[in-house]
Design an enzyme around this catalytic site. Sequence first.
Site, mmCIF file in Angstrom:
data_model
loop_
_atom_site.group_PDB
_atom_site.id
_atom_site.type_symbol
_atom_site.label_atom_id
_atom_site.label_comp_id
_atom_site.label_asym_id
_atom_site.label_seq_id
_atom_site.Cartn_x
_atom_site.Cartn_y
_atom_site.Cartn_z
ATOM 1 N N GLY A 78 29.562 47.596 32.744
ATOM 2 C CA GLY A 78 28.736 46.886 33.724
ATOM 3 C C GLY A 78 28.022 47.851 34.659
ATOM 4 N N VAL A 121 35.551 45.540 32.629
ATOM 5 C CA VAL A 121 36.301 46.536 33.403
ATOM 6 C C VAL A 121 36.529 47.829 32.606
ATOM 7 C CG1 VAL A 121 38.078 46.744 35.197
ATOM 8 C CG2 VAL A 121 37.525 44.496 34.313
ATOM 9 N N LYS A 122 35.557 48.192 31.776
ATOM 10 C CA LYS A 122 35.597 49.473 31.067
ATOM 11 C C LYS A 122 34.439 50.363 31.515
ATOM 12 C CE LYS A 122 37.679 47.725 26.757
ATOM 13 N NZ LYS A 122 37.431 47.529 25.315
ATOM 14 N N ASN A 165 32.481 35.340 42.668
ATOM 15 C CA ASN A 165 33.452 36.279 42.109
ATOM 16 C C ASN A 165 32.803 37.554 41.582
ATOM 17 O OD1 ASN A 165 32.230 35.250 39.883
ATOM 18 N ND2 ASN A 165 34.069 34.382 38.955
ATOM 19 N N ALA A 166 31.480 37.647 41.638
ATOM 20 C CA ALA A 166 30.808 38.862 41.177
ATOM 21 C C ALA A 166 30.268 39.691 42.349
ATOM 22 C CB ALA A 166 29.670 38.510 40.220
ATOM 23 N N GLY A 179 31.820 41.490 44.485
ATOM 24 C CA GLY A 179 32.453 42.818 44.506
ATOM 25 C C GLY A 179 31.796 43.779 43.527
ATOM 26 N N GLU A 213 14.106 40.072 39.934
ATOM 27 C CA GLU A 213 15.201 39.124 40.164
ATOM 28 C C GLU A 213 16.153 39.193 38.972
ATOM 29 O OE1 GLU A 213 14.172 34.993 40.069
ATOM 30 O OE2 GLU A 213 16.134 34.380 40.835
ATOM 31 N N CYS A 229 23.850 38.322 34.330
ATOM 32 C CA CYS A 229 24.501 39.617 34.130
ATOM 33 C C CYS A 229 25.897 39.335 33.624
ATOM 34 C CB CYS A 229 24.541 40.353 35.472
ATOM 35 S SG CYS A 229 25.660 41.755 35.511
ATOM 36 N N ALA A 230 26.237 39.812 32.440
ATOM 37 C CA ALA A 230 27.594 39.606 31.933
ATOM 38 C C ALA A 230 27.925 40.619 30.847
ATOM 39 C CB ALA A 230 27.765 38.185 31.382
HETATM 40 N N1 ACO Z 1 34.828 41.628 41.458
HETATM 41 C C1 ACO Z 1 35.096 42.800 42.060
HETATM 42 N N2 ACO Z 1 34.988 43.993 41.451
HETATM 43 C C2 ACO Z 1 34.622 43.979 40.160
HETATM 44 C C3 ACO Z 1 34.343 42.800 39.450
HETATM 45 C C4 ACO Z 1 34.460 41.589 40.149
HETATM 46 N N3 ACO Z 1 34.217 40.419 39.556
HETATM 47 N N4 ACO Z 1 34.005 43.120 38.181
HETATM 48 C C5 ACO Z 1 34.075 44.452 38.106
HETATM 49 N N5 ACO Z 1 34.438 44.961 39.306
HETATM 50 C C6 ACO Z 1 34.589 46.344 39.670
HETATM 51 C C7 ACO Z 1 35.447 47.136 38.730
HETATM 52 O O1 ACO Z 1 36.803 47.102 39.106
HETATM 53 C C8 ACO Z 1 34.853 48.514 38.883
HETATM 54 O O2 ACO Z 1 35.342 49.138 40.050
HETATM 55 P P1 ACO Z 1 35.659 50.718 40.068
HETATM 56 O O3 ACO Z 1 34.337 51.378 39.823
HETATM 57 O O4 ACO Z 1 36.197 50.927 41.424
HETATM 58 O O5 ACO Z 1 36.632 50.941 38.962
HETATM 59 C C9 ACO Z 1 33.370 48.233 39.104
HETATM 60 O O6 ACO Z 1 33.300 46.914 39.629
HETATM 61 C C10 ACO Z 1 32.546 48.292 37.846
HETATM 62 O O7 ACO Z 1 33.263 47.734 36.774
HETATM 63 P P2 ACO Z 1 32.688 47.718 35.309
HETATM 64 O O8 ACO Z 1 33.810 47.969 34.350
HETATM 65 O O9 ACO Z 1 31.521 48.639 35.232
HETATM 66 O O10 ACO Z 1 32.203 46.208 35.233
HETATM 67 P P3 ACO Z 1 32.231 45.250 33.936
HETATM 68 O O11 ACO Z 1 31.836 46.022 32.734
HETATM 69 O O12 ACO Z 1 33.497 44.515 33.893
HETATM 70 O O13 ACO Z 1 31.054 44.244 34.302
HETATM 71 C C11 ACO Z 1 30.679 42.050 35.207
HETATM 72 C C12 ACO Z 1 31.091 43.506 35.507
HETATM 73 C C13 ACO Z 1 29.282 42.029 34.612
HETATM 74 C C14 ACO Z 1 30.668 41.302 36.548
HETATM 75 C C15 ACO Z 1 31.685 41.439 34.204
HETATM 76 O O14 ACO Z 1 32.968 41.488 34.764
HETATM 77 C C16 ACO Z 1 31.391 39.992 33.787
HETATM 78 O O15 ACO Z 1 30.695 39.752 32.824
HETATM 79 N N6 ACO Z 1 31.951 38.999 34.533
HETATM 80 C C17 ACO Z 1 31.804 37.584 34.179
HETATM 81 C C18 ACO Z 1 30.367 37.093 34.369
HETATM 82 C C19 ACO Z 1 29.859 37.264 35.771
HETATM 83 O O16 ACO Z 1 30.526 36.976 36.757
HETATM 84 N N7 ACO Z 1 28.609 37.775 35.883
HETATM 85 C C20 ACO Z 1 27.903 37.938 37.138
HETATM 86 C C21 ACO Z 1 27.439 36.598 37.591
HETATM 87 S S1 ACO Z 1 26.199 36.685 38.861
HETATM 88 C C22 ACO Z 1 24.718 36.868 37.996
HETATM 89 O O17 ACO Z 1 24.694 36.880 36.804
HETATM 90 C C23 ACO Z 1 23.467 37.033 38.808
#
Ligand code: ACO
Length: 153
Positions: free
Chosen positions: A80, A76-77, A107-108, A110, A64, A68-69
Site C-alpha cells: 500500500g 500489511v506487507k 478505518n483507513a 491511519g 481525487e 484504494c485497496a
Molecule cells: N489503519 C492504520 N494503519 C494502517 C492501516 C489501517 N487501516 N492499514 C495499513 N496501516 C499501516 C501499516 O501498519 C503500515 O504501518 P508501518 O509503516 O508503520 O508499518 C502502513 O500503514 C503501511 O502499510 P502497508 O502494508 O503499506 O499497507 P497495505 O498494503 O496493507 O495497504 C490499505 C493499506 C490499502 C488500506 C489496505 O489495508 C486495504 O486494502 N484495506 C481495505 C480497504 C480500504 O480500507 N481501503 C481504503 C478505503 S478509503 C478509499 O479508498 C479512498
Amino acid sequence: LKFVCYSNDGVDEHMVWLIGLKNIFARQLPNMPKESHKSVMVIRRNHVVGGITYRPYVSQKFGEIAFCAITADEQVKGYGTRLMNHLKQHARDVDGLTHFLTYADNNAVGYFIKQGFTKEIHLEKDRWQGYIKDYDGGILMECKIDPKLPYID
Ligand code: ACO
C-alpha cells in the site's frame, strides 16, 4: 513486482488487470460508486494485487483518490505504501498534479496519515469545491505532493 498505470485502452492484458482490480474494490469497498478513471496497479506474477483509482483534475492540479485497496491476504506487507509512492510520482510527473484529496474510510485514516495525508485542508477551496463529490461517511483528507522528491527508485 511491478507497478503500472492504465486507463481503458483496449489492450487485453490491461483489461484483465483492470477487471481484477475492480473485483478487489468491489470486495474491499462494497459501497463504491460505479465509475473509474485512471488506475495505478500493483502487479505480481501477472496478477493484480491491488491498486488506486483516481481522477486527475489537471486544470486544478489536484487528483481525487476514489478507491484504494490491496487484496486481503497481501495487506500489511508494504504494498500500500509503495503503491501510494508510485501514484504520487506518476501524478506529479505525468499529470502535473500538486495535491491529492480523498474521502478516507474511518478505518483507513491511519494508512493515509502514514502516507502524508492530513485532515486539515490547505488547498484553496476554489481549486476543488464543485469538482469532487461529497461522499457520506468519509473523512476528507489532503496530501501535498513534493515537487522534487524521488518517490520511487
Ligand atoms: N489503519 C492504520 N494503519 C494502517 C492501516 C489501517 N487501516 N492499514 C495499513 N496501516 C499501516 C501499516 O501498519 C503500515 O504501518 P508501518 O509503516 O508503520 O508499518 C502502513 O500503514 C503501511 O502499510 P502497508 O502494508 O503499506 O499497507 P497495505 O498494503 O496493507 O495497504 C490499505 C493499506 C490499502 C488500506 C489496505 O489495508 C486495504 O486494502 N484495506 C481495505 C480497504 C480500504 O480500507 N481501503 C481504503 C478505503 S478509503 C478509499 O479508498 C479512498
